[in-house]
Scaffold this motif. Structure first.
Motif, PDB file in Angstrom:
ATOM      1  N   GLY A 148       0.799  -1.229   0.000  1.00  0.00           N
ATOM      2  CA  GLY A 148       0.000   0.000   0.000  1.00  0.00           C
ATOM      3  C   GLY A 148       0.827   1.271   0.000  1.00  0.00           C
ATOM      4  N   GLY A 149       1.916   1.254  -0.755  1.00  0.00           N
ATOM      5  CA  GLY A 149       2.736   2.460  -0.851  1.00  0.00           C
ATOM      6  C   GLY A 149       3.650   2.691   0.343  1.00  0.00           C
ATOM      7  N   ARG A 150       3.718   1.732   1.245  1.00  0.00           N
ATOM      8  CA  ARG A 150       4.617   1.866   2.409  1.00  0.00           C
ATOM      9  C   ARG A 150       5.726   0.815   2.330  1.00  0.00           C
ATOM     10  NH1 ARG A 150       0.914   4.812   2.486  1.00  0.00           N
ATOM     11  NH2 ARG A 150      -0.483   5.426   4.168  1.00  0.00           N
ATOM     12  N   GLU A 151       6.889   1.187   2.895  1.00  0.00           N
ATOM     13  CA  GLU A 151       8.017   0.262   2.938  1.00  0.00           C
ATOM     14  C   GLU A 151       8.181  -0.211   4.381  1.00  0.00           C
ATOM     15  OE1 GLU A 151      11.512   1.825   0.941  1.00  0.00           O
ATOM     16  OE2 GLU A 151      12.793   0.779   2.384  1.00  0.00           O
ATOM     17  N   TYR A 152       7.931  -1.494   4.612  1.00  0.00           N
ATOM     18  CA  TYR A 152       8.020  -2.063   5.966  1.00  0.00           C
ATOM     19  C   TYR A 152       9.360  -2.779   6.109  1.00  0.00           C
ATOM     20  CZ  TYR A 152       3.024  -1.106   6.222  1.00  0.00           C
ATOM     21  OH  TYR A 152       1.798  -0.486   6.229  1.00  0.00           O
ATOM     22  N   THR A 153      10.162  -2.393   7.103  1.00  0.00           N
ATOM     23  CA  THR A 153      11.464  -3.034   7.326  1.00  0.00           C
ATOM     24  C   THR A 153      11.350  -3.949   8.544  1.00  0.00           C
ATOM     25  OG1 THR A 153      12.558  -1.086   6.441  1.00  0.00           O
ATOM     26  CG2 THR A 153      13.932  -2.619   7.685  1.00  0.00           C
ATOM     27  N   ILE A 154      11.581  -5.240   8.298  1.00  0.00           N
ATOM     28  CA  ILE A 154      11.406  -6.255   9.340  1.00  0.00           C
ATOM     29  C   ILE A 154      12.787  -6.710   9.801  1.00  0.00           C
ATOM     30  CG2 ILE A 154      10.323  -8.525   9.816  1.00  0.00           C
ATOM     31  CD1 ILE A 154       9.085  -7.660   6.778  1.00  0.00           C
ATOM     32  N   GLY A 155      12.973  -6.875  11.102  1.00  0.00           N
ATOM     33  CA  GLY A 155      14.267  -7.338  11.620  1.00  0.00           C
ATOM     34  C   GLY A 155      14.288  -7.214  13.131  1.00  0.00           C
ATOM     35  N   THR A 156      15.467  -6.921  13.688  1.00  0.00           N
ATOM     36  CA  THR A 156      15.571  -6.750  15.146  1.00  0.00           C
ATOM     37  C   THR A 156      16.322  -5.452  15.480  1.00  0.00           C
ATOM     38  OG1 THR A 156      17.623  -8.013  15.233  1.00  0.00           O
ATOM     39  CG2 THR A 156      15.598  -9.247  15.649  1.00  0.00           C
ATOM     40  N   ILE A 157      15.979  -4.887  16.622  1.00  0.00           N
ATOM     41  CA  ILE A 157      16.756  -3.775  17.203  1.00  0.00           C
ATOM     42  C   ILE A 157      16.954  -4.157  18.666  1.00  0.00           C
ATOM     43  CG2 ILE A 157      16.821  -1.317  17.822  1.00  0.00           C
ATOM     44  CD1 ILE A 157      14.934  -0.703  15.507  1.00  0.00           C
ATOM     45  N   HIS A 158      18.189  -4.119  19.142  1.00  0.00           N
ATOM     46  CA  HIS A 158      18.508  -4.556  20.520  1.00  0.00           C
ATOM     47  C   HIS A 158      17.859  -5.914  20.815  1.00  0.00           C
ATOM     48  CE1 HIS A 158      20.124  -0.648  21.008  1.00  0.00           C
ATOM     49  NE2 HIS A 158      18.984  -0.022  21.185  1.00  0.00           N
ATOM     50  N   ASP A 159      17.948  -6.830  19.870  1.00  0.00           N
ATOM     51  CA  ASP A 159      17.397  -8.201  20.014  1.00  0.00           C
ATOM     52  C   ASP A 159      15.880  -8.267  20.142  1.00  0.00           C
ATOM     53  OD1 ASP A 159      19.909  -9.364  19.824  1.00  0.00           O
ATOM     54  OD2 ASP A 159      20.287  -9.065  21.972  1.00  0.00           O
ATOM     55  N   LYS A 160      15.199  -7.170  19.872  1.00  0.00           N
ATOM     56  CA  LYS A 160      13.724  -7.207  19.906  1.00  0.00           C
ATOM     57  C   LYS A 160      13.212  -7.259  18.457  1.00  0.00           C
ATOM     58  CE  LYS A 160      13.354  -6.311  24.427  1.00  0.00           C
ATOM     59  NZ  LYS A 160      13.805  -5.116  25.046  1.00  0.00           N
ATOM     60  N   ASN A 161      12.174  -8.039  18.226  1.00  0.00           N
ATOM     61  CA  ASN A 161      11.594  -8.117  16.881  1.00  0.00           C
ATOM     62  C   ASN A 161      10.843  -6.832  16.562  1.00  0.00           C
ATOM     63  OD1 ASN A 161      12.396 -10.809  16.370  1.00  0.00           O
ATOM     64  ND2 ASN A 161      10.766 -11.491  17.751  1.00  0.00           N
ATOM     65  N   VAL A 162      11.145  -6.275  15.398  1.00  0.00           N
ATOM     66  CA  VAL A 162      10.511  -5.004  15.029  1.00  0.00           C
ATOM     67  C   VAL A 162      10.066  -5.009  13.555  1.00  0.00           C
ATOM     68  CG1 VAL A 162      11.849  -3.613  16.682  1.00  0.00           C
ATOM     69  CG2 VAL A 162      12.704  -3.909  14.351  1.00  0.00           C
ATOM     70  N   VAL A 163       9.064  -4.168  13.277  1.00  0.00           N
ATOM     71  CA  VAL A 163       8.721  -3.812  11.900  1.00  0.00           C
ATOM     72  C   VAL A 163       8.674  -2.286  11.905  1.00  0.00           C
ATOM     73  CG1 VAL A 163       7.064  -4.025  10.023  1.00  0.00           C
ATOM     74  CG2 VAL A 163       7.272  -5.876  11.708  1.00  0.00           C
ATOM     75  N   VAL A 164       9.530  -1.665  11.089  1.00  0.00           N
ATOM     76  CA  VAL A 164       9.664  -0.201  11.121  1.00  0.00           C
ATOM     77  C   VAL A 164       9.114   0.376   9.817  1.00  0.00           C
ATOM     78  CG1 VAL A 164      11.274   1.719  11.392  1.00  0.00           C
ATOM     79  CG2 VAL A 164      11.749  -0.452  12.528  1.00  0.00           C
ATOM     80  N   VAL A 165       8.344   1.456   9.920  1.00  0.00           N
ATOM     81  CA  VAL A 165       7.710   1.995   8.709  1.00  0.00           C
ATOM     82  C   VAL A 165       7.486   3.511   8.799  1.00  0.00           C
ATOM     83  CG1 VAL A 165       5.415   1.330   9.614  1.00  0.00           C
ATOM     84  CG2 VAL A 165       5.685   1.739   7.164  1.00  0.00           C
ATOM     85  N   PHE A 166       7.653   4.144   7.653  1.00  0.00           N
ATOM     86  CA  PHE A 166       7.323   5.567   7.485  1.00  0.00           C
ATOM     87  C   PHE A 166       5.860   5.598   7.042  1.00  0.00           C
ATOM     88  CE2 PHE A 166       7.597   8.666   3.674  1.00  0.00           C
ATOM     89  CZ  PHE A 166       6.942   9.673   4.373  1.00  0.00           C
ATOM     90  N   SER A 167       4.987   6.118   7.931  1.00  0.00           N
ATOM     91  CA  SER A 167       3.539   6.000   7.687  1.00  0.00           C
ATOM     92  C   SER A 167       2.974   7.081   6.784  1.00  0.00           C
ATOM     93  CB  SER A 167       2.786   6.036   9.019  1.00  0.00           C
ATOM     94  OG  SER A 167       2.861   7.323   9.593  1.00  0.00           O
TER      95      SER A 167
END
Ligand code: SAH
Length: 248
Positions: A29-48
């Motif tokens: 839907g026009g968004r770029e979702y980055t999946i991975g970890t930060i400080h060993d926590k599971n994250v999905v990061v996105v510019f909304s």
């Protein structure tokens, strides 16, 4: 546990995206979702993107597609309360839509059917304390750099837990600002996404944490103050805020 981490402007999220380890990217839907970890926590990061609709649609995707268990929103906002200055941090205690108005069917600000003005927002037990510990006069230079500490007078950063108002409007007039102050007297700052995030999270029974840095004072000078702050300071604030939140 998966954290969905979002911000409404590229400047607010690009630094956080760079923190993601083993990143994998998905476009929806026009968004770029980055999946991975930060400080060993599971994250999905996105510019909304800006505004309520963009925020609501992004939160829905984070919940439905990526099955996140908690939303974290970080970004900038216009200060409404007179004791707040540029660089201070507001952790939302609740969020309200300042542009919701279905009178005479409901009271002003009430969201129809849900029958609420304010959506309560999750605050981790130690988040305020940890942010206060992070944004000390000693640390602030290493977070944003000496030049910007001087330029924006960021020596005494205050971290408060208060209500936030959202609407599809960049607030930069005394008229709108005063209307919010007079009718939503507990609101500390104004922005364009928080209440939409809080409403979707309420409806899905998922906690959200919303952290806003004051970039301007939501008056005639707002557009002048807002741009350099967004460009030079917001990204580093977001990195420090997300790191603090995820290292708890
Ligand atoms: N730079 C964009 C406009 C950004 S809108 C452009 O040129 O198109 C402002 C963004 O910052 C929104 O995401 C909003 O949440 C936040 N914000 C900061 N100050 C604000 C203010 N005074 N009123 C409303 N939103 C504000």
């Amino acid at each position: 546990m998966i954290y969905g981490i979002m911000a409404a402007m590229p400047e607010e999220i690009e630094g956080v995206v760079k923190l993601v380890e083993n990143p994998e990217v998905k476009f929806i839907g026009g968004r770029e979702y980055t999946i991975g970890t930060i400080h060993d926590k599971n994250v999905v990061v996105v510019f909304s993107r800006w505004g309520k609709v963009a925020a609501a649609s992004t939160v829905t995707t984070l919940i439905d597609v990526f099955h996140v268990n908690q939303i974290v929103f970080t970004g900038i906002a216009g200060g409404i309360h007179h004791d707040l200055k540029v660089g201070d941090i507001v952790v939302a205690s609740s969020c309200v839509f300042h542009d919701m108005d279905t009178r005479p069917l409901n009271d002003r600000y009430v969201v129809p059917l849900i029958n609420k003005k304010y959506f309560d927002v999750h605050v981790g037990a130690r988040l305020l304390e940890n942010l206060q510990g992070m944004f000390t006069s000693n640390n602030i230079v290493s977070i944003v750099g000496q030049e910007w500490v001087e330029q924006f007078k960021l020596n005494e950063v205050m971290v408060v837990n208060r209500a936030i108002a959202s609407g599809d409007q960049f607030v930069n007039s005394h008229e709108v600002r005063n209307d919010i102050i007079n009718n939503l007297s507990d609101v500390a700052c104004v922005e364009m996404e928080g209440a939409a995030v809080a409403q979707i999270c309420f409806e899905h029974d998922i906690p959200c944490t919303i952290v806003r840095t004051i970039s301007d004072s939501a008056d005639h000078s707002a557009s002048i103050d807002f741009e350099p702050f967004a460009k030079y300071v917001a990204s580093n604030y977001s990195i420090a805020i997300v790191s603090t939140l995820l290292s708890d």
